[in-house]
Motif scaffolding. Structure first.
Motif, PDB file in Angstrom:
ATOM      1  N   LEU A 278       0.819  -1.211   0.000  1.00  0.00           N
ATOM      2  CA  LEU A 278       0.000   0.000   0.000  1.00  0.00           C
ATOM      3  C   LEU A 278       0.857   1.268   0.000  1.00  0.00           C
ATOM      4  O   LEU A 278       1.978   1.276   0.509  1.00  0.00           O
ATOM      5  N   ASP A 279       0.300   2.331  -0.553  1.00  0.00           N
ATOM      6  CA  ASP A 279       0.831   3.695  -0.444  1.00  0.00           C
ATOM      7  C   ASP A 279       2.196   3.902  -1.090  1.00  0.00           C
ATOM      8  O   ASP A 279       2.933   4.812  -0.693  1.00  0.00           O
ATOM      9  N   ALA A 280       2.533   3.120  -2.083  1.00  0.00           N
ATOM     10  CA  ALA A 280       3.812   3.348  -2.772  1.00  0.00           C
ATOM     11  C   ALA A 280       3.850   4.719  -3.430  1.00  0.00           C
ATOM     12  O   ALA A 280       4.924   5.307  -3.598  1.00  0.00           O
ATOM     13  N   ASP A 281       2.686   5.256  -3.789  1.00  0.00           N
ATOM     14  CA  ASP A 281       2.624   6.549  -4.472  1.00  0.00           C
ATOM     15  C   ASP A 281       1.970   7.627  -3.620  1.00  0.00           C
ATOM     16  O   ASP A 281       1.501   8.643  -4.144  1.00  0.00           O
ATOM     17  N   ILE A 282       1.927   7.419  -2.307  1.00  0.00           N
ATOM     18  CA  ILE A 282       1.353   8.414  -1.400  1.00  0.00           C
ATOM     19  C   ILE A 282       2.347   8.681  -0.280  1.00  0.00           C
ATOM     20  O   ILE A 282       2.879   7.751   0.318  1.00  0.00           O
ATOM     21  N   GLU A 283       2.581   9.949   0.012  1.00  0.00           N
ATOM     22  CA  GLU A 283       3.527  10.321   1.068  1.00  0.00           C
ATOM     23  C   GLU A 283       3.063  11.620   1.703  1.00  0.00           C
ATOM     24  O   GLU A 283       2.467  12.485   1.052  1.00  0.00           O
ATOM     25  N   GLY A 284       3.288  11.749   2.989  1.00  0.00           N
ATOM     26  CA  GLY A 284       3.047  13.009   3.667  1.00  0.00           C
ATOM     27  C   GLY A 284       1.806  13.032   4.534  1.00  0.00           C
ATOM     28  O   GLY A 284       1.066  12.046   4.648  1.00  0.00           O
ATOM     29  N   VAL A 285       1.592  14.166   5.175  1.00  0.00           N
ATOM     30  CA  VAL A 285       0.454  14.362   6.074  1.00  0.00           C
ATOM     31  C   VAL A 285      -0.728  14.854   5.254  1.00  0.00           C
ATOM     32  O   VAL A 285      -0.614  15.800   4.471  1.00  0.00           O
ATOM     33  N   HIS A 286      -1.877  14.218   5.446  1.00  0.00           N
ATOM     34  CA  HIS A 286      -3.089  14.590   4.730  1.00  0.00           C
ATOM     35  C   HIS A 286      -4.223  14.801   5.727  1.00  0.00           C
ATOM     36  O   HIS A 286      -4.228  14.221   6.814  1.00  0.00           O
ATOM     37  N   ALA A 287      -5.148  15.657   5.342  1.00  0.00           N
ATOM     38  CA  ALA A 287      -6.257  16.006   6.232  1.00  0.00           C
ATOM     39  C   ALA A 287      -7.585  15.824   5.503  1.00  0.00           C
ATOM     40  O   ALA A 287      -7.667  15.991   4.280  1.00  0.00           O
ATOM     41  N   TYR A 288      -8.628  15.494   6.276  1.00  0.00           N
ATOM     42  CA  TYR A 288      -9.947  15.220   5.719  1.00  0.00           C
ATOM     43  C   TYR A 288     -11.027  15.904   6.559  1.00  0.00           C
ATOM     44  O   TYR A 288     -10.931  15.930   7.787  1.00  0.00           O
ATOM     45  N   ARG A 289     -12.012  16.429   5.886  1.00  0.00           N
ATOM     46  CA  ARG A 289     -13.198  16.919   6.584  1.00  0.00           C
ATOM     47  C   ARG A 289     -14.201  15.773   6.710  1.00  0.00           C
ATOM     48  O   ARG A 289     -14.521  15.094   5.740  1.00  0.00           O
ATOM     49  N   VAL A 290     -14.701  15.571   7.930  1.00  0.00           N
ATOM     50  CA  VAL A 290     -15.737  14.570   8.197  1.00  0.00           C
ATOM     51  C   VAL A 290     -17.014  15.320   8.560  1.00  0.00           C
ATOM     52  O   VAL A 290     -17.073  15.973   9.605  1.00  0.00           O
ATOM     53  N   PRO A 291     -18.051  15.273   7.736  1.00  0.00           N
ATOM     54  CA  PRO A 291     -19.258  16.040   8.031  1.00  0.00           C
ATOM     55  C   PRO A 291     -20.109  15.381   9.111  1.00  0.00           C
ATOM     56  O   PRO A 291     -20.576  14.257   8.954  1.00  0.00           O
ATOM     57  N   LYS A 292     -20.260  16.071  10.231  1.00  0.00           N
ATOM     58  CA  LYS A 292     -21.175  15.648  11.296  1.00  0.00           C
ATOM     59  C   LYS A 292     -20.993  14.179  11.678  1.00  0.00           C
ATOM     60  O   LYS A 292     -21.948  13.406  11.745  1.00  0.00           O
ATOM     61  N   ASP A 293     -19.768  13.773  11.942  1.00  0.00           N
ATOM     62  CA  ASP A 293     -19.417  12.433  12.404  1.00  0.00           C
ATOM     63  C   ASP A 293     -19.660  11.336  11.372  1.00  0.00           C
ATOM     64  O   ASP A 293     -19.585  10.149  11.709  1.00  0.00           O
ATOM     65  N   ALA A 294     -19.926  11.671  10.122  1.00  0.00           N
ATOM     66  CA  ALA A 294     -20.126  10.674   9.073  1.00  0.00           C
ATOM     67  C   ALA A 294     -18.766  10.334   8.460  1.00  0.00           C
ATOM     68  O   ALA A 294     -18.393  10.847   7.405  1.00  0.00           O
ATOM     69  N   TYR A 295     -18.010   9.472   9.135  1.00  0.00           N
ATOM     70  CA  TYR A 295     -16.644   9.162   8.726  1.00  0.00           C
ATOM     71  C   TYR A 295     -16.574   8.494   7.360  1.00  0.00           C
ATOM     72  O   TYR A 295     -15.554   8.558   6.680  1.00  0.00           O
ATOM     73  N   GLY A 296     -17.653   7.845   6.952  1.00  0.00           N
ATOM     74  CA  GLY A 296     -17.682   7.228   5.630  1.00  0.00           C
ATOM     75  C   GLY A 296     -17.919   8.216   4.510  1.00  0.00           C
ATOM     76  O   GLY A 296     -17.901   7.847   3.335  1.00  0.00           O
ATOM     77  N   SER A 297     -18.141   9.485   4.849  1.00  0.00           N
ATOM     78  CA  SER A 297     -18.423  10.522   3.854  1.00  0.00           C
ATOM     79  C   SER A 297     -17.380  11.633   3.889  1.00  0.00           C
ATOM     80  O   SER A 297     -17.683  12.793   3.649  1.00  0.00           O
TER      81      SER A 297
END
Length: 449
Positions: A278-297
Motif C-alpha cells: 500500500l501507499d507506494a505513491d502516497i507520502e506526507g500528512v493529509h487532512a480530511y473533513r468529516v461532516p457531522k461524524d459521518a466518517y464514511g463521507s
C-alpha cells in the motif's frame, strides 16, 4: 452550484453514485475480527448468457477469496491488519450460473436481486443463515447498465456487471467498501488556506473509494468508520499540543490518526508512507473533513493547485498539507516534520496560537514498511476487459433511496465505473449524483466567524 468541465465529462460517461442519509460512525465493534461469509453467484438472463461461463466460474472465486495478492480477501486482510476478510459461503466458492426468468434490458438490479434470492432459497441457501453478503455477477451484454459495479451503502449486496470473463479487485473491492458504509471520497479544494470556503471537485486519490485504486487502501476516516483503528491509534484530540504520527498502514504500534473537533464536523489528520503493498505513491500528512461524524463521507482537504490523482505524474506528497486553518471553528494544524515513516504535527484548538516554528517536510524516497500481516494485498490496477476500476465520486451525494433487497427494505446504493466506453472517474474527477443521471460539482461554503 456550477458544473465544471470535468463534471460534464463524467456526466457524458454515464457513471453514477446513489447515496442518501447519514451513515453510522462505525461498521462493527472496535477490535473485533470478522470473517464475512460471502455468497458469490453467477446469474444469466433469458436472453443473455456469459460468453464463456466456464472461464468466469474458474476465475471469479479467486478474485474474491484467493490467496493471490490482488484478491478481495487478501486486500481486506492487509488493509484491516487482519481484523476483516471475506470467506466463501459455499465450499465450491461460487453458485451458478443460474438463469433468471427475466430479460437483461433495463439493468433492473432490484429484480435481479429478488429473483436470485428466490433461486438460492430453492437450493437451501438463505441470507443471514447460510451467507451474510451476496455478490451477484452477470454478463454485461444487453443490460444497458451504466456502471461496472453497484453496492449497498452500507449493506450486504453487490452487483458486478461483468465485461468479458474476469473481474478485478478495483471494482469488487470498491463495492465491498460501500458495503462497509463508505461513500465516494471527494476532494475539497481550499486553496485560499482557510477551510471556511472550499469547493468540492474531483476525487481524493487517497483511497480505493476515491479513485486511488487498491494500492491506496483506505484513508484514516474510512479506517475509523470500519472500526479498524483502536482508540489509541485514532486519538480524539481535546487539547492543543504536539503529536507524533506513524504511517497509517505501517507495522507496529502508535498513533495513526488525529480526530479533531471542528465545529459540527471533524478534521481527521493522517500520515501516509509506503507500507507493504500500500501507499507506494502516497507520502506526507493529509487532512480530511468529516461532516457531522459521518466518517464514511469524508473528503480530502487540498490546499494546493496540484490536484494529484492516481494517474498523473505529480509527486507522492504533492497535495500533502503543511498547515491548515479553520477560522470558523478556531482550529489550526501545522506539520513540524514529515518523512521516513513518521510525522510530527501541532494542533491548536479554541483559537490558541501554534508554537513558534516553521513547518518543514523531510521528504525522501519512501521505503516500504511491512504490515505485519500474513497475507499481502494487491497493488492491482483492477482493470479487466476495458473496465476502469479506479473510480470514485464525491460526497455528499444525493438521490432517492432504492429498494435493493427484493424484500421491501430500503438500501442506499453507489455505482462504480461503466462499459469500455466509460471515462474513468479518476480522470473525470467529478462529484456524481445518480438522480436521473445528473452530475453535480458540490460547492461547500461556510460562514466566516
Amino acid at each position: 452550484m456550477k458544473t465544471s468541465a470535468l463534471g460534464r465529462i463524467a456526466l457524458a460517461a454515464g457513471v453514477a453514485a446513489l447515496t442518501t442519509g447519514v451513515l453510522p460512525t462505525t461498521a462493527h465493534a472496535e477490535g473485533s475480527k470478522v470473517e464475512r461469509k460471502t455468497l458469490l453467484v453467477m446469474v444469466e438472463f433469458s436472453d443473455a448468457s456469459f460468453l464463456d461461463a466456464d472461464a468466469v466460474k474458474a476465475s471469479t472465486p479467486d478474485t474474491y477469496f484467493g490467496t493471490k495478492k490482488d484478491s478481495l480477501a487478501s486486500f481486506f486482510t492487509e488493509v484491516s491488519r487482519g481484523q476483516y476478510t471475506t470467506v466463501p459461503a459455499v465450499e465450491e466458492g461460487v453458485v451458478g450460473p443460474i438463469t433468471l426468468p427475466m430479460t437483461a434490458a433495463g439493468c433492473d438490479y432490484n429484480q435481479i436481486n429478488k429473483l436470485t434470492q428466490e433461486a438460492l432459497s430453492t437450493r437451501g441457501l438463505v441470507r443471514d443463515e447460510d451467507y451474510e453478503s451476496l455478490s451477484v455477477v452477470f454478463p454485461a451484454q444487453k443490460t444497458g447498465c451504466a456502471w461496472a459495479g453497484l453496492g449497498s451503502v452500507p449493506g450486504p449486496y453487490t452487483w458486478i456487471n461483468l465485461h468479458g470473463t474476469a473481474g478485478g479487485l478495483g471494482v469488487v473491492g470498491h463495492e465491498f467498501g460501500h458495503n462497509l458504509g463508505l461513500g465516494h471520497q471527494g476532494r475539497s479544494m481550499c486553496t485560499d488556506g482557510d477551510l471556511v470556503d472550499c469547493t468540492t471537485d474531483g476525487t481524493s486519490a487517497k483511497s480505493l473509494m476515491g479513485g486511488g485504486g487498491p494500492a491506496a487502501g483506505f484513508s484514516a476516516p474510512e479506517m475509523i468508520r470500519a472500526g479498524w483503528l483502536s482508540g489509541s491509534e485514532a486519538v480524539k484530540v481535546d487539547a492543543s499540543g504536539t503529536y507524533t504520527l506513524r504511517s497509517l498502514h505501517g507495522e507496529g504500534s502508535g498513533t495513526r490518526a488525529l480526530d479533531i473537533p471542528m465545529g459540527e464536523d471533524r478534521l481527521v489528520v493522517e500520515y501516509r508512507h509506503a507500507a507493504g503493498t500500500l501507499d507506494a505513491d502516497i507520502e506526507g500528512v493529509h487532512a480530511y473533513r468529516v461532516p457531522k461524524d459521518a466518517y464514511g463521507s469524508s473528503s480530502l482537504i487540498d490546499m494546493t493547485e496540484a490536484n494529484k490523482t492516481a494517474g498523473n505524474d505529480a509527486s507522492a506528497d504533492a497535495d500533502a498539507i503543511t498547515a491548515v486553518t479553520d477560522t470558523a471553528s478556531k482550529v489550526s494544524v501545522a506539520v513540524v516534520s514529515s518523512g521516513d515513516g513518521k510525522a510530527v504535527v501541532q494542533v491548536a484548538l479554541d483559537g490558541e496560537k501554534l508554537s513558534a516554528g516553521t513547518a518543514t517536510t523531510e521528504t525522501a524516497t519512501p521505503h516500504p514498511e511491512h504490515t505485519g500481516t500474513d497475507t499481502d494485498a494487491g497493488d492491482g490496477n483492477g482493470e479487466a476487459d476495458g473496465t476502469e476500476a479506479k473510480s470514485g465520486g464525491s460526497v455528499p451525494a444525493e438521490g432517492s433511496a432504492s429498494t435493493a433487497s427484493g424484500n421491501g427494505s430500503s438500501a442506499d446504493l453507489a455505482a462504480t465505473g461503466g462499459s469500455a466506453a466509460t471515462v474513468p472517474l479518476a480522470a473525470a474527477g467529478a462529484a456524481l449524483v445518480a438522480a436521473g443521471g445528473v452530475a453535480l460539482v458540490v460547492m461547500r461554503r461556510r460562514k466566516r466567524a
